[in-house]
Design a protein around this motif. Structure first.
Motif, short mmCIF file in Angstrom:
data_model
loop_
_atom_site.label_atom_id
_atom_site.label_comp_id
_atom_site.label_asym_id
_atom_site.label_seq_id
_atom_site.Cartn_x
_atom_site.Cartn_y
_atom_site.Cartn_z
N TYR A 161 0.80 3.86 -2.87
CA TYR A 161 0.17 5.24 -2.63
C TYR A 161 1.32 6.04 -3.14
O TYR A 161 1.07 7.31 -3.56
CB TYR A 161 -0.17 5.18 -1.26
N GLY A 162 2.58 5.96 -2.66
CA GLY A 162 3.65 6.88 -2.79
C GLY A 162 4.04 6.90 -4.28
O GLY A 162 4.41 8.06 -4.79
N LEU A 164 0.89 -1.37 -0.07
CA LEU A 164 -0.02 0.03 0.01
C LEU A 164 0.78 1.20 0.03
O LEU A 164 0.66 2.28 -0.50
CB LEU A 164 -0.85 -0.02 1.34
N VAL A 165 1.96 1.09 0.76
CA VAL A 165 2.89 2.47 0.83
C VAL A 165 3.51 2.59 -0.68
O VAL A 165 3.41 3.75 -1.06
CB VAL A 165 3.82 2.01 1.91
N ILE A 166 4.00 1.58 -1.11
CA ILE A 166 4.67 1.82 -2.31
C ILE A 166 3.48 2.31 -3.40
O ILE A 166 3.73 3.10 -4.34
CB ILE A 166 5.16 0.33 -2.95
N GLU A 172 10.59 2.74 -6.23
CA GLU A 172 9.84 1.69 -5.18
C GLU A 172 8.98 1.00 -6.12
O GLU A 172 8.84 -0.46 -6.19
CB GLU A 172 9.02 2.36 -4.22
#
Lengths: 450, 426
Positions: free
Chosen positions: B287-288, B283-285, B293
């Motif tokens: 969203y970012g 999720l972090v990858i 990444e």
């Protein structure tokens, strides 16, 4: 070193007597303590009123200034949500793992959870300044057809924290019912009416017990994912951004471990004086301190591992922004906060590797206080250093909290302790029915019939 | 009553089968190296990453039982410890990874800017060897402490090689009661060392052997995710083996419904946690949306994983991209099936269902290691250009069976040499 004494109560009646001692008329010290925390809460309310109505700028009275627009308030929010986690862990997760030692401490941990979430929930409101606009965060059909931004992690937080608050209160209340009935049957003063209403007609029939057991089991199942999800969502407030030092994949489990770490520490900080003041040595015993110490140690290791991985990956990434952000964290303007965090969270808990330390009430209490301080600083370091050293070096800045923020920070602790102190006189602080169940279990085991 | 306190006889049938698989693996390795060395070394690394982590993860499970005062596990503890027989072998097999470095690691030929010293042949493999040697040492000490009290009784009746091993391992015998107490105290301390060492050493291996295949990719979660995979994989394998052996004379009556229920709960809970770690990273990858990444994920889930909505239209085209389907199958085997199937009590207690889910999970981890290794070395562009990279070619299957055979041979040999459980207290 004062060691934990291991004097188990002799009979079930003694268990009740010991626990209900907390409900006896208050001592002058208790009254003074309540007045003192209320005074601090009053000061915080005055500070909030000043911030809200002073007329020259709302949160302009705080130290929040570009580039650091999240400071002590958001730190407190994250810190208090974290504190809440121990209650759910001890009540729900350890219940499912059949760890029986949880019984003596689960009530105070659950109470703590409820009060910590209530404290945490105040901070987004305080932080928005114009707190009468808070309903903007809630999705509801309206004439202007405005809709909240569901893509924002801040909005996810609104849902996560509300869910958590509801489940924690339910959990706390359902667990309380049999004990409230016991209190109802003992009490003669005005509280009898309160307990009668809250006990919901509990008679202790086998059918009621069966339903109760099912309810606790199902609530545990529902609450267990919350232990992971709530603080993960809080961590994503930061990780979803592109701020160096914030945008990192380990944040979710790292925040959860930190939350449990600080939560257990707060349980110890609270339980040690309560145990002493009300003579609960027979109920909260050596094994409880030993196990809580082990939990502290485990979570301290995970938190320490995460610090290490973060620093390593900042270097490994070859990304100059990440590198300078972490360099600034350790050796820049905020070095004092970073090293407070590392020493309190990783170095101070090291003696817990020794059983003798885990069994010493004084040592555990001191370590737990350091962990509380360290975990507050962890949130502060992540939030403040991240924002103060972003991409553009001409936009770097230093944030100093204002007087109002400090007052509200102290007030938040006072507010939390105030609720805890009030609850102490109103609620049996140890789950009597569960401790008794264990007692009979042990008796049967001793008699060889268990 | 079955007797777990003495070693079990070597099951000839399975032993022959696994020996055969090992031989097949060896032949495939040699032939493969001659025909397509790059691909063979890739598969070798994939299997090494799986079986080394499972062997070590199993010992961590045994240590976790000890540290949490678990009382339900019974003979499962020793069963888990038997998997650790592969730990020293994994140290030896690591030299294969070093031999294949030219095919595997880009940085051997093109030093990574800023990480020249970190990724240099000597330092990288030196520290990995040191980590593995340390893990082997720690594991052997742990096993020695754990096994010693069980050998006192067994050494009386042992013959041949066993007798000499038992004699050596029981030197300075203090009597059974004292030995048991000592093992209890020392074992607990050593268990903590095993768990800590695993977390640190396998995090390092995750960086050096998986992340370094795509040396510009960064994820702070990845080392922990990899280590957790080894732990969960070992639980699945343990469950599978326990279910398969439930009717053998040694284990008859031991793999009770209540134990199966507990094992099912472990797979259920820990696969949710695996999914949680995976999701936290994903999720972090997503969203970012930073290219350094997302590249890693896009290579595995297809180039369109970043789109705003996963609308159904075009779904089949999207998952037809290289690796996307294998990644989804991995995910289904490691989380979707364990979660939905093991949600209830009855499936957890049923040997067939529990065993099937556990087998799926072990196979899922084999695929997962493939997905971790291959797309970094054979990017989707190359696959579209016709590079051979499927997970079920003869080299992949042959070497996979070879590793499986070798692992199970170690396991069977351990069971033949050492007793299966603590002797019951009188």
């Amino acid at each position: 070193m004062v060691s934990v004494t291991d004097s188990s109560p002799e009979t079930p009646t003694q268990i009740s007597d010991e626990v209900f001692r907390t409900l006896e008329p208050p001592t002058p010290i208790y009254v003074l303590a309540v007045l003192f925390v209320m005074l601090l809460v009053g000061a915080a309310i005055a500070g909030l009123a000043y911030q809200t109505y002073a007329g020259f700028g709302g949160i302009g009275v705080t130290g929040l200034m570009h580039p650091v627009m999240w400071g002590v308030y958001i730190t407190c929010f994250v810190f208090w949500v974290g504190i809440a986690h121990a209650g759910t862990l001890i009540s729900a997760v350890l219940y499912l793992f059949r760890a029986r030692w949880r019984n003596a401490i689960n009530r105070s941990a659950e109470a703590m959870t409820v009060f910590a979430v209530i404290t945490a929930a105040l901070f987004p409101l305080i932080h928005i300044g114009r707190l009468w606009k808070f309903y903007f965060m809630l999705p509801y059909p309206n004439q202007r057809q405005l809709w909240v931004n569901f893509k924002s992690p801040l909005e996810w937080d609104v849902f996560a924290v509300q869910t958590y608050m509801i489940i924690s209160i339910l959990f706390f209340f359902v667990g309380l019912i049999p004990d409230l009935a016991a209190a109802r049957d003992r009490c003669t003063d005005w509280r009898k009416y309160l307990y009668t209403a809250l006990a919901l007609g509990w008679r202790g029939t086998s059918e009621q017990w069966r339903h109760h057991a099912r309810a606790v089991l199902h609530l545990s199942g529902l609450a267990t994912p919350l232990v992971l999800s709530v603080h993960s969502v809080v961590s994503w407030d930061f990780a979803m951004s592109l701020v160096p030092g914030w945008h990192t994949t380990i944040f979710a489990p790292y925040f959860v471990a930190g939350a449990i770490f600080s939560g257990i520490a707060m349980v110890i900080t609270l339980i040690v004086p309560v145990r002493k003041a009300f003579g609960l040595e027979g109920v909260i015993r050596a094994e409880h301190f030993d196990n809580m110490g082990k939990f502290l140690l485990l979570t301290s290791c995970i938190v320490g591992y995460s610090y290490g991985v973060e620093y390593f990956m900042a270097w490994y990434s070859g990304n100059v922004f990440e590198q300078q952000s972490f360099w600034a964290r350790a050796f820049g303007d905020y070095w004092w906060a970073s090293w407070t965090m590392i020493i309190c969270n990783v170095v101070v808990p090291l003696p817990l590797w020794f059983k003798r330390v885990r069994l010493s009430v004084v040592a555990m209490w001191i370590i737990s206080i350091f962990v509380n301080i360290g975990m507050w600083f962890e949130r502060f370091v992540i939030i403040t250093t991240g924002l103060s050293h972003e991409y553009d070096s001409s936009a770097w800045g230093y944030y100093t909290p204002g007087l109002v923020e400090i007052t509200i920070l102290i007030g938040s602790f006072a507010w939390f302790f105030m609720w805890f102190l009030i609850a102490l006189r109103l609620i049996p602080m140890v789950a009597i029915s569960e401790v008794k169940e264990l007692y009979f279990h042990d008796q049967e085991a001793k008699a060889g019939t268990g | 009553m079955n007797d777990l306190s003495s070693p079990r006889a070597l099951a000839r049938g399975p032993a022959l089968v696994f020996a055969g698989l090992t031989a097949i693996g060896l032949v495939v390795l040699l032939v493969g190296l001659g025909l397509d060395a790059d691909r063979t070394w890739r598969v070798y690394l994939q299997n090494w990453l799986l079986w080394a982590a499972i062997a070590q993860g199993a010992l961590v499970l045994s240590a976790a039982f000890r540290l949490t005062n678990a009382r339900w596990q019974g003979p499962l503890q020793r069963l888990a410890e038997s998997f650790a027989a592969f730990v020293p072998i994994s140290l030896i097999l690591f030299f294969g990874v070093i031999l294949g470095r030219d095919s595997l690691f880009e940085w051997v030929h093109h030093p990574v800017h800023g990480k020249e010293w970190w990724y240099s042949t000597g330092f990288t493999f030196g520290r990995d060897l040191a980590a593995l040697a340390w893990m082997t040492l720690v594991s052997e000490i742990y096993l020695y402490i754990s096994l010693r009290p069980t050998l006192g009784q067994a050494r009386e009746s042992a013959t041949g090689l066993r007798r000499s091993i038992y004699a050596r391992w029981t030197a300075g015998w203090r009597g059974e009661e004292a030995e048991r107490d000592l093992a209890e105290r020392r074992g607990r301390k050593m268990a903590a060392v095993v768990v800590l060492s695993y977390a640190l050493c396998y995090s390092l291996l995750a960086v050096d052997l998986v992340m370094s295949l795509a040396p510009h990719w960064v994820s702070t979660m990845f080392p922990g995710y990899y280590a957790w995979g080894g732990f969960l994989g070992s639980i699945s394998l343990l469950t599978l083996v326990a279910v398969l052996m439930r009717n053998t004379p040694e284990f008859a009556g031991e793999i009770t419904p209540s134990r199966r229920h507990d094992m099912g709960k472990m797979i259920f809970a820990f696969s949710i946690f695996w999914m949680y770690l995976f999701w936290s990273q994903y999720l972090v990858i997503w969203y970012g949306n930073l290219p350094e990444e997302t590249g890693f994920v896009a290579a595995r889930l297809g180039s369109e994983f970043l789109q705003e909505t996963w609308y159904f239209e075009g779904f089949w085209t999207r998952i037809a991209e290289p690796y996307a389907r294998i990644t989804l199958v991995t995910w289904i085997l490691l989380w979707v099936l364990p979660f939905w199937v093991l949600l209830g009590v009855r499936p957890k207690k049923s040997p067939a269902i529990l065993g099937a889910i556990a087998a799926g999970s072990v196979f899922g981890f084999w695929l997962e290691r493939y997905i971790l290794v291959t797309p970094s070395l054979v990017p989707p562009v190359d696959v579209l250009a016709g590079a051979n990279s499927g997970p079920f070619g003869w080299i992949e299957v042959g070497l996979g069976l070879g590793f499986l055979g070798l692992f199970m041979l170690c396991f069977l040999t351990f069971g033949q040499v050492f007793p299966g459980a603590m002797p019951r207290k009188p």
